[in-house]
Design a protein around this motif. Structure first.
Motif, PDB file in Angstrom:
ATOM      1  N   ASN A  66     -13.650 -90.338 -46.962  1.00  0.00           N
ATOM      2  CA  ASN A  66     -12.299 -89.806 -46.755  1.00  0.00           C
ATOM      3  C   ASN A  66     -11.420 -90.887 -46.130  1.00  0.00           C
ATOM      4  OD1 ASN A  66      -9.962 -88.574 -46.016  1.00  0.00           O
ATOM      5  ND2 ASN A  66     -10.916 -86.981 -44.769  1.00  0.00           N
ATOM      6  N   PHE A  69      -9.267 -90.098 -42.969  1.00  0.00           N
ATOM      7  CA  PHE A  69      -9.840 -89.606 -41.706  1.00  0.00           C
ATOM      8  C   PHE A  69      -9.458 -90.473 -40.496  1.00  0.00           C
ATOM      9  CE2 PHE A  69     -13.134 -89.430 -38.471  1.00  0.00           C
ATOM     10  CZ  PHE A  69     -13.196 -88.068 -38.220  1.00  0.00           C
ATOM     11  N   ASP A 346     -20.870 -87.463 -42.239  1.00  0.00           N
ATOM     12  CA  ASP A 346     -19.761 -87.118 -43.132  1.00  0.00           C
ATOM     13  C   ASP A 346     -18.549 -86.705 -42.294  1.00  0.00           C
ATOM     14  OD1 ASP A 346     -18.079 -86.051 -45.043  1.00  0.00           O
ATOM     15  OD2 ASP A 346     -19.728 -85.134 -46.175  1.00  0.00           O
ATOM     16  N   THR A 347     -17.424 -87.377 -42.532  1.00  0.00           N
ATOM     17  CA  THR A 347     -16.241 -87.085 -41.711  1.00  0.00           C
ATOM     18  C   THR A 347     -15.713 -85.664 -41.960  1.00  0.00           C
ATOM     19  OG1 THR A 347     -14.846 -88.118 -43.382  1.00  0.00           O
ATOM     20  CG2 THR A 347     -15.520 -89.487 -41.523  1.00  0.00           C
ATOM     21  N   ASP A 348     -16.123 -85.035 -43.081  1.00  0.00           N
ATOM     22  CA  ASP A 348     -15.700 -83.645 -43.318  1.00  0.00           C
ATOM     23  C   ASP A 348     -16.247 -82.717 -42.232  1.00  0.00           C
ATOM     24  OD1 ASP A 348     -14.480 -84.409 -45.588  1.00  0.00           O
ATOM     25  OD2 ASP A 348     -15.968 -83.548 -46.973  1.00  0.00           O
ATOM     26  N   GLU A 349     -17.301 -83.159 -41.557  1.00  0.00           N
ATOM     27  CA  GLU A 349     -17.943 -82.320 -40.547  1.00  0.00           C
ATOM     28  C   GLU A 349     -17.243 -82.361 -39.192  1.00  0.00           C
ATOM     29  OE1 GLU A 349     -20.258 -80.356 -41.298  1.00  0.00           O
ATOM     30  OE2 GLU A 349     -21.720 -81.225 -42.681  1.00  0.00           O
ATOM     31  N   LYS A 358     -17.058 -79.558 -36.542  1.00  0.00           N
ATOM     32  CA  LYS A 358     -16.386 -78.300 -36.891  1.00  0.00           C
ATOM     33  C   LYS A 358     -17.327 -77.117 -36.722  1.00  0.00           C
ATOM     34  CE  LYS A 358     -13.216 -80.570 -40.105  1.00  0.00           C
ATOM     35  NZ  LYS A 358     -13.015 -80.941 -41.509  1.00  0.00           N
TER      36      LYS A 358
END
Ligand code: FAD
Length: 395
Positions: A66, A69, A346-349, A358
């Motif tokens: 990402n 981010f 994972d930066t989505d986390e 998160k």
């Protein structure tokens, strides 16, 4: 049982900055590191002078699944903020090239500065402290460590990546992420020299220590800097940079004459100096040793003739080979010598604002353990400072 507001695991660049940021908000902070010294990578960085940031640091200098981010943290703590801290402590520094800022004296100046700042905000920095177990509680975490049991409200993981295991690098951060169900992307060594086939190594024997200003390209990225022949393969800043974009099986394009159209140049020399030889013309730009070797390897059929006797096709072949040299590395030297680890959590986390996971309240990840990797040139430390500072504002 000892209780604090914040425990940070990892007393490297990101962990120490986070301690300063959280401590300055009045939070009680303990930083735990299993190594015998804090900031070992800072101490060894930049050839012992620590390339601590870059005048031109911006999100485009980072690789991540990402690409957006890193933007938030980087805009809230910039290179100018870190330079401000360095200047406040009277640490002499200079720009070496391309915006890269280094200490005039020793990298230890940066570690001492961070420790002084930690001490000013009463952050307790502990070495020789291994964390054996982490348990989530209703509020915060319980840690079982080699220095007893600890309870904290916020837990920050700043244990870095896998590069240079002899300096204390571990996969601890990834293990903790997995323990709490967070996704960890595959990791590979970045900013790392290439290894070559035994055949190529034999061809380049004796060139170890030779360098050439080049444009190196792979997978849509290009860098212009030196490449360096070593006894194991190819290194130098341009190679380290492109290694972060290279995948096994890829070829790398190398232009050894980045400033000229070599074909035009050869034609001009053929007119102006018809008795000259190819290795002589190439050694106007390359070292004589390199020019001679490349002629023997690539142009053995005709390089001994005067330029006047070379055909247009032969000169075009020289230009093509020297300006679009396709090199296929066998691999990289791996984590043993890599400056960074690509991939990671994972930066989505994780929230890009607070760095809190998160899915897991009160658990935070900062620095290199996340899937954010900078180019060579002070960008990786800037990410450590920026993510550490941002997180410290929320823990
Ligand atoms: P680190 O600085 O690696 O800190 C992690 C800390 O966690 C370490 O102190 C480690 O001992 C500790 N730790 C690990 N596992 C555990 C565990 N299980 N329990 C407790 N503690 C643990 N970047 C630049 O920007 N400029 C440079 O000049 C530069 N030069 C470099 C030179 C070399 C040789 C190397 C290897 C890297 C260099 N880098 C440079 C990259 C930079 O050092 C890293 O990106 C940066 O240090 C990452 O910061 P971090 O705080 O996330 O991790």
């Amino acid at each position: 049982m000892q209780k604090v507001d914040v425990i940070i695991i990892g007393a490297g660049a990101a962990g120490l900055m986070c301690a300063i940021s959280a401590g300055s908000r009045g939070r009680s902070v303990v930083v735990m590191d299993h190594a015998n010294k804090v900031g070992k990578k800072i101490l060894m960085s930049g050839g012992g002078r620590c390339n601590f940031t870059n005048y031109y640091a911006e999100p485009a200098n980072y690789l991540s699944k990402n690409e957006h981010f890193c933007k938030s943290a980087m805009s809230r703590y910039t290179q100018w903020d870190f330079i401000g801290m360095v200047e406040k402590h009277g640490i002499p520094y200079h720009e070496k090239k391309l915006g890269q800022l280094f200490c005039d004296n020793k990298a230890k100046d940066i570690v001492n500065m961070l420790l002084e700042e930690c001490s000013e905000v009463d952050a307790d920095v502990r070495t020789h402290c291994s964390v054996e177990q982490i348990k989530k509680q209703d509020e915060g975490f319980l840690l079982i460590t080699s220095q007893g049991k600890w309870q904290c409200q916020s837990l920050v993981i700043a244990t870095g990546g896998l590069s240079i295991p002899t300096m204390g690098a571990t996969g601890f951060g990834y293990d903790i992420a997995r323990q709490f169900g967070l996704k960890v992307l595959d990791t590979t060594a970045g900013l790392v020299p290439f290894t070559l086939t035994p055949h190529l190594l034999e061809q380049f024997e004796g060139l170890s220590g030779t360098s050439a200003d080049s444009i190196v390209s792979c997978n849509g990225q290009s860098f212009r800097e030196n490449i360096l022949w070593t006894h194991r393969g190819l290194s130098g800043p341009a190679i380290l940079q492109i290694s972060s974009y290279w995948r096994p099986g890829d070829s790398v394009g190398i232009n050894l004459f980045p400033d000229i159209d070599l074909l035009e140049h050869l034609k001009e020399r053929q007119q102006s100096n018809p008795k000259s030889h190819l290795n002589g013309v190439l050694s106007e730009t390359l070292t004589k040793k390199l020019a001679d070797r490349l002629c023997e390897l690539w142009f053995v059929d005709f390089y001994k003739k005067p330029l006047a006797e070379l055909s247009n096709e032969q000169m075009a072949a020289v230009a093509e080979q020297c300006q679009s040299w396709q090199l296929k590395p066998t691999g990289t030297e791996g984590y043993r010598t890599a400056e960074v680890t690509l991939g990671g959590i994972d930066t989505d986390e994780v929230s890009s604002k607070t760095f809190e996971a998160k899915k897991v309240q009160d658990l935070y990840f900062i620095g290199e353990v996340l899937d954010v990797t900078g180019h060579l040139g002070g960008y990786n430390f800037q990410w450590a400072w920026a993510s550490g500072h941002a997180c410290g504002q929320y823990v």
